[in-house]
Design a protein around this motif. Structure first.
Motif, short mmCIF file in Angstrom:
data_model
loop_
_atom_site.label_atom_id
_atom_site.label_comp_id
_atom_site.label_asym_id
_atom_site.label_seq_id
_atom_site.Cartn_x
_atom_site.Cartn_y
_atom_site.Cartn_z
N GLY A 136 0.88 -1.16 -0.05
CA GLY A 136 -0.08 -0.06 -0.07
C GLY A 136 0.97 1.29 0.08
O GLY A 136 0.49 2.56 0.07
N VAL A 137 2.22 1.06 -0.22
CA VAL A 137 3.04 2.56 -0.32
C VAL A 137 2.60 3.03 -1.59
O VAL A 137 2.63 2.39 -2.59
CB VAL A 137 4.51 2.00 -0.05
N GLU A 138 2.40 4.51 -1.59
CA GLU A 138 2.13 5.04 -2.76
C GLU A 138 3.34 5.34 -3.26
O GLU A 138 4.40 5.74 -2.77
CB GLU A 138 1.29 6.51 -2.26
N VAL A 139 3.21 5.84 -4.65
CA VAL A 139 4.50 6.35 -5.50
C VAL A 139 4.09 7.40 -6.23
O VAL A 139 3.01 7.68 -6.77
CB VAL A 139 4.69 5.25 -6.56
N LEU A 140 4.98 8.86 -6.04
CA LEU A 140 4.84 9.78 -6.89
C LEU A 140 6.27 10.16 -7.37
O LEU A 140 7.18 10.02 -7.09
CB LEU A 140 4.37 11.02 -5.81
N ALA A 141 6.01 10.88 -8.81
CA ALA A 141 7.27 11.19 -9.36
C ALA A 141 6.94 12.74 -10.06
O ALA A 141 5.97 12.82 -10.35
CB ALA A 141 7.72 10.30 -10.60
N MET A 142 7.80 13.59 -9.89
CA MET A 142 7.80 14.83 -10.34
C MET A 142 9.18 15.38 -10.71
O MET A 142 9.95 14.90 -10.37
CB MET A 142 7.31 15.96 -9.19
N ASP A 143 8.87 16.08 -12.04
CA ASP A 143 10.07 16.69 -12.53
C ASP A 143 10.49 18.00 -11.74
O ASP A 143 9.82 18.56 -10.95
CB ASP A 143 10.11 16.69 -14.06
N CYS A 144 11.63 18.74 -12.47
CA CYS A 144 11.94 19.97 -11.87
C CYS A 144 12.10 20.80 -13.05
O CYS A 144 12.34 20.26 -13.89
CB CYS A 144 13.48 19.88 -11.28
N ASN A 145 11.84 22.04 -12.66
CA ASN A 145 12.11 23.31 -13.54
C ASN A 145 13.72 23.57 -13.19
O ASN A 145 13.71 24.14 -12.15
CB ASN A 145 11.27 24.31 -13.63
N ILE A 146 14.66 23.61 -13.86
CA ILE A 146 16.09 23.58 -13.67
C ILE A 146 16.58 24.66 -14.81
O ILE A 146 16.51 24.80 -15.84
CB ILE A 146 16.77 22.38 -13.78
N THR A 147 17.16 25.93 -14.18
CA THR A 147 17.75 26.95 -14.79
C THR A 147 18.87 27.27 -14.01
O THR A 147 18.96 27.03 -12.97
CB THR A 147 16.54 28.31 -14.97
N PRO A 148 19.77 27.99 -14.81
CA PRO A 148 20.93 28.81 -14.10
C PRO A 148 20.72 29.70 -12.68
O PRO A 148 21.44 29.65 -11.80
CB PRO A 148 21.48 29.46 -15.14
N GLN A 149 19.24 29.96 -12.72
CA GLN A 149 18.76 30.79 -11.74
C GLN A 149 18.19 29.86 -10.39
O GLN A 149 18.17 30.47 -9.27
CB GLN A 149 17.66 31.90 -12.09
N GLY A 150 17.87 28.81 -10.81
CA GLY A 150 17.35 27.98 -9.51
C GLY A 150 16.47 26.66 -9.96
O GLY A 150 16.48 26.50 -11.11
N ILE A 151 16.07 26.02 -9.21
CA ILE A 151 15.36 24.63 -9.38
C ILE A 151 13.91 24.59 -8.54
O ILE A 151 14.02 25.19 -7.66
CB ILE A 151 16.18 23.67 -8.93
N THR A 152 12.82 24.35 -9.49
CA THR A 152 11.57 24.51 -8.69
C THR A 152 11.07 22.98 -8.95
O THR A 152 11.28 22.58 -10.17
CB THR A 152 10.77 25.62 -8.82
N LEU A 153 9.97 22.73 -8.22
CA LEU A 153 9.46 21.46 -8.64
C LEU A 153 8.42 21.78 -9.95
O LEU A 153 7.93 22.91 -10.25
CB LEU A 153 8.06 21.24 -7.60
N GLY A 154 8.28 20.76 -10.74
CA GLY A 154 7.75 20.76 -12.17
C GLY A 154 6.36 19.96 -12.01
O GLY A 154 5.50 20.35 -11.16
N GLU A 155 6.23 19.17 -13.03
CA GLU A 155 5.12 18.37 -13.00
C GLU A 155 4.87 16.90 -12.66
O GLU A 155 6.15 16.42 -12.58
CB GLU A 155 4.72 18.30 -14.71
N VAL A 156 3.79 16.48 -12.21
CA VAL A 156 3.80 14.90 -12.01
C VAL A 156 4.02 14.27 -13.20
O VAL A 156 3.69 14.74 -14.34
CB VAL A 156 2.29 14.48 -11.42
N ARG A 157 4.74 13.11 -13.13
CA ARG A 157 5.19 12.40 -14.06
C ARG A 157 5.08 10.95 -13.69
O ARG A 157 4.65 10.48 -12.66
CB ARG A 157 6.64 12.50 -14.49
N SER A 158 4.78 10.10 -14.89
CA SER A 158 4.69 8.69 -14.53
C SER A 158 5.73 7.91 -14.09
O SER A 158 6.87 8.21 -14.22
CB SER A 158 4.03 8.07 -15.93
N VAL A 159 5.57 6.76 -13.39
CA VAL A 159 6.42 5.72 -12.55
C VAL A 159 6.04 4.46 -13.62
O VAL A 159 5.11 3.90 -13.49
CB VAL A 159 6.28 5.70 -11.30
#
Length: 161
Positions: A136-159
C-alpha cells in the motif's frame, strides 16, 4: 539545440520537495498543515518528511532520480542501495500501522519525463519496491524546472515500475 540540465547535488532534492510541500505544490498532499523533516521512525531510520494534520499521517521518502541511460526515462537507483531497500520496508511498516506512506521520485534532470526502477542494477531494491507497493505504499514522481537561476518543482510524471 536546447540545453538540458542535471542536478547532482544530493542535498537539494529534499529542500526542493520540502519547499513544494510547504507551499502546497504537491498534488494530493495540499491538505496537510504540518510538514516536519528528518523525523525518527521505524528501526533506526529517519523519514525525509512526516506530514500531519489534514488526514492520516503521511511518511514520505524522497529519492533523487538523475540516472538516465535513454531519455526520456530516468531510473532509480543508479547503484546498489541497501538503505533504499530498507526505506521501502520501513514505509510498508507504516502502512501496516494504519498510516499513509509514499516514495517520491524527484526527476532532477530536464531531459526526462518518466521514472522507472533500475532492476538490473539493484534487484533487491526492485523487490523491496514491489513489496512496498503491494503493501500500500504510494508512489509519486515529479520533475523539476532547472535553470541557471534555480530549481523548482515541475509536473507530476509517470512511474514505470
Amino acid at each position: 539545440l536546447g540545453t538540458d540540465f542535471v542536478c547532482v547535488d544530493t542535498a537539494l532534492p529534499n529542500r526542493i520537495v520540502g519547499e513544494g510541500l510547504r507551499a502546497g505544490q504537491v498534488p494530493g498532499l495540499e491538505g496537510y498543515t504540518e510538514v516536519r523533516s528528518e523525523v525518527p521512525y521505524a528501526d533506526k531510520s529517519r523519514v525525509d518528511f512526516l506530514l500531519t494534520g489534514g488526514g492520516p499521517d503521511l511518511y514520505l521518502e524522497v529519492k533523487s532520480a538523475n540516472f538516465c541511460r535513454t531519455a526520456p526515462l530516468v531510473e532509480f537507483p543508479d547503484s546498489k542501495t541497501l538503505r533504499g531497500a530498507r526505506h521501502m520496508a520501513d514505509l510498508a511498516q507504516m502502512v501496516a500501522l494504519g498510516h499513509r506512506a509514499m516514495v517520491f521520485y524527484l526527476i532532477t534532470r530536464t531531459d526526462c519525463t518518466r521514472a522507472g526502477i533500475a532492476r538490473d542494477i539493484d534487484p533487491a531494491y526492485g523487490a523491496a519496491f514491489d513489496a512496498a507497493r503491494a503493501a500500500g505504499v504510494e508512489v509519486l514522481a515529479m520533475d523539476c524546472n532547472i535553470t541557471p537561476q534555480g530549481i523548482t518543482l515541475g509536473e507530476v510524471r509517470s512511474v514505470n515500475p
